[in-house]
Design a protein around this motif. Structure first.
Motif, short mmCIF file in Angstrom:
data_model
loop_
_atom_site.label_atom_id
_atom_site.label_comp_id
_atom_site.label_asym_id
_atom_site.label_seq_id
_atom_site.Cartn_x
_atom_site.Cartn_y
_atom_site.Cartn_z
N LEU A 1 0.83 -1.21 0.00
CA LEU A 1 0.00 0.00 0.00
C LEU A 1 0.86 1.25 0.00
N PRO A 2 0.73 2.09 -1.03
CA PRO A 2 1.46 3.36 -1.00
C PRO A 2 1.06 4.17 0.24
N SER A 3 1.97 4.96 0.74
CA SER A 3 1.67 5.79 1.90
C SER A 3 0.61 6.82 1.55
N PRO A 4 -0.49 6.88 2.31
CA PRO A 4 -1.53 7.86 2.02
C PRO A 4 -1.03 9.30 2.15
N LYS B 1 1.23 4.28 -8.00
CA LYS B 1 2.30 4.55 -7.05
C LYS B 1 2.69 6.03 -7.03
N PRO C 1 -3.68 4.76 -5.81
CA PRO C 1 -4.11 3.46 -6.35
C PRO C 1 -5.63 3.31 -6.45
N ASN D 1 -8.06 9.00 2.38
CA ASN D 1 -7.39 7.70 2.30
C ASN D 1 -8.35 6.62 1.85
N LEU E 1 -8.95 6.93 -1.91
CA LEU E 1 -7.83 6.88 -2.85
C LEU E 1 -6.88 5.69 -2.66
N GLN E 2 -7.08 4.92 -1.59
CA GLN E 2 -6.19 3.79 -1.32
C GLN E 2 -6.74 2.52 -2.01
N TYR E 3 -5.88 1.51 -2.15
CA TYR E 3 -6.36 0.18 -2.55
C TYR E 3 -7.49 -0.24 -1.61
N HIS F 1 -9.66 -4.46 -7.96
CA HIS F 1 -10.94 -3.98 -7.44
C HIS F 1 -11.41 -2.82 -8.31
N SER G 1 -12.05 2.69 -5.73
CA SER G 1 -12.61 3.06 -4.43
C SER G 1 -13.38 4.38 -4.55
#
Lengths: 398, 398
Positions: free
Chosen positions: A44-47, A241, A245, B68, B71-73, B272, B275
């Motif tokens: 997981l990229p850093s938020p 990245k 993501p 987060n 925008l995160q996985y 997925h 998000s």
């Protein structure tokens, strides 16, 4: 599944679906989503690196200026200005990439699925690194290839090992030359030239998957395989990245005579990648934002990479070795032969530390005494704590 | 392709990729994107129905409150509150749908691809309506099934025609019971009960694709097949027709013992669905927005459907017949036997009017004297003008 499912009909599954096995690791790692677990498992990229405000501004602007463009069906190939941006970014040093070679994908994972669809028949020979990216194995395996592991060393695949016997009739060679997932290793310049030459000579098609190329911590980028053989390489890139993501935005660059087949396959797969997210990404990056933004990601991750290296050096017992990546998100640990990293994972989770065992990254014979650590999600202080706990468990097993 | 491509390497394509043919129709229809063409071809929802402002507000809110999360996985299965919303919406009249049955997909098209992946082997028998949805044929064909056309009439498939001989060992039956694409026809209640009974008895798995169910212009909805056999039907839904297609958001509801295979296949396909778009959709709809919004879409499309019906009645020569759909986006025209709608399309485009010929909607033997008209994209005044021109061309061919 709950007991009532016993009364459900049995579905006549396809052969490929029957072969899909629930990943034991995936189940174990679900536990690691608990906030009290120090997880070196996820990529997981850093938020902290997500440009939230810019994305919010772009969304607002697009839905005011051209809501129909953002919300209507659109072309399978992708949003043309974004395709042009990609083509321009890769057109350097005398290489010309045309927008007609670019296809926007729903993340890089989709590019792998589309390549599986268009290039792999049951039993087709597919060449992969040793080890290789697990997600590529998952995608390609739906099309039932026969994998052949290519000889590798600490710097990645060894071109001399790609003998005519090994590569004959191969449908593709899949490689991550930059800071490979899972090992973090980078293919040296000379090997890139050799590999590109083989692709140019038509020995086998090469898929260059490059999610981590921008995350180069020493500021010494190497040229892509694509730049050496722009008509013979399929290059995969992603915004996951360097932007975020959760937008699920990737792209591929392919020769036109393959590109049009990939477009047909994509049309049957999801019609097109969301118009809205494509336009947001273009709006955010079109004026050079990535060139300002990427250095800050590099700085953050380099510090975390250094912290992990230092923690490993401080805590790990003799007999444990690892590499010091010059970029990317992962490093690779070799344990003494007798330590099985699957068993170690179970013990480690009980101690609140997670990682990914190395075995699933091998297409064929796996080395069980290996594991992958991600250094991008956990802040430095926690990295030291997690590595200390892991080292204690390893020490107890030597 | 340009001449330089002659020097490009030939890619060793998979058998399925070699069978993918560039659709002549698709190439012709690209021309129809010119603004001067009156296009009855596309199934593009009217942009007047897109809730731009609500989407913009949702995007803003999400990126402020939980960037987060947006925008995160995230999980392959989809955003849990959205899955819960779907389950609740379908849990009516004593039927209980569980969130664990719901998978969020990158548009309904992806659900078709995932079903192809999990249920179809090369040569597997797949039952389809006559005609059927072209996009489903495109998706399933990548997995090389053998199609069997099910007997149909003006009201859709005829359950009595589903004899044991016809259906033996079928991997699935694919149907759109509501306002089918391309014909606009709707399956009557009694046939739904009969078809659901066959599914419950285990005669064959049924895929109920329902993109148009909400677009019911007479206010007389019929129960879904899912509601009669919630453990034996795979139901596909979409937000493309009631929110905005550019978000690429669909969902499927499946029994858990198939659902978990579909999740594994999706993980290998695109990890997925974004998000960000999932959370936007949930934020827009969570407080009952669709129940206010859908009636306005129905009113608009009903007027356009009526306008097309009136124009056809006014302009078409004797020997041309069509149906009057009670919902959806399309109607279906039967021409005299001697008129080939492919040839008609070429002439029609020269006159600035586009439609889709009927032939590609047939899995096997096609009827060439049929065509599909969409009434949702073109406003009523233009509908009359376009139908008048088309009628003149048909009259000249009788």
């Amino acid at each position: 599944m709950n007991p009532r499912d016993l009364s459900l009909p049995e579905w006549a599954l396809s052969e490929r679906a029957r072969k899909l096995t629930s990943s034991a690791i995936r189940e174990i790692l679900k536990i690691t989503e608990r906030p009290d677990v120090i997880s070196f498992a996820g990529g997981l990229p850093s938020p902290a690196t997500f440009p939230n405000e810019r994305i919010a501004q772009a969304a607002q602007r697009l839905l005011t200026a051209d809501p129909n463009g953002a919300l209507q069906y659109s072309a399978t190939e992708g949003y043309m200005p974004l395709r042009e941006w990609v083509a321009e970014r890769y057109s350097t040093g005398g290489v010309e990439i045309r927008p007609s070679q670019v296809l926007i994908t729903t993340g890089s994972q989709q590019a792998l699925d589309l390549l599986g669809k268009t290039l792999i028949d049951a039993g087709s020979k597919v060449l992969v690194e040793t080890p290789t990216y697990l997600g590529a194995l998952q995608s390609f395996s739906l099309y039932a290839p026969t994998y052949v592991q290519v000889p590798t060393d600490h710097a990645g695949l060894i071109p001399e090992g790609l003998t005519p016997e090994l590569t004959r009739d191969a449908r593709l060679l899949y490689a991550q030359p930059n800071f490979q997932n899972p090992t973090g290793r980078r293919l040296p310049l000379e090997r890139r030239e050799q590999l590109a030459a083989l692709a140019r000579e038509g020995a086998f098609p090469v898929i260059e998957d490059d999610p981590y190329g921008a995350l180069d911590y020493r500021g010494t980028p190497l040229p892509t395989l694509l730049s050496f053989a722009p008509e013979h390489i399929v290059h995969l890139g992603t915004f996951s990245k360097v932007l975020a993501p959760g937008l699920r935005l990737g792209y591929l660059i392919a020769p036109e005579n393959l590109h049009f087949k990939l477009v047909q396959a994509k049309q049957a797969t999801d019609l097109h990648t969301p118009s809205f997210t494509q336009r947001i990404a273009y709006d955010v990056i079109k004026d050079g934002f990535l060139d300002e933004h990427i250095p800050s990601i590099r700085t953050l991750y380099r510090e975390q990479c250094d912290a992990m290296h230092d923690a490993l050096a401080k805590h790990m017992p003799e007999g444990v070795t690892w590499n010091r990546p010059e970029g990317g998100m992962f490093l690779w640990v070799d344990l003494p032969e007798r330590v099985d990293s699957m068993e170690l994972l179970e013990a480690s989770i009980a101690e609140g530390v997670a990682f990914v065992p190395g075995a699933p990254f091998y297409a064929n014979e796996a080395r069980m005494n290996t594991l992958r650590l991600s250094f991008v999600t956990v802040p430095p202080a926690k990295i030291d704590e997690g590595i200390a706990r892991l080292a204690a468990l390893i020490r107890a097993r030597i």
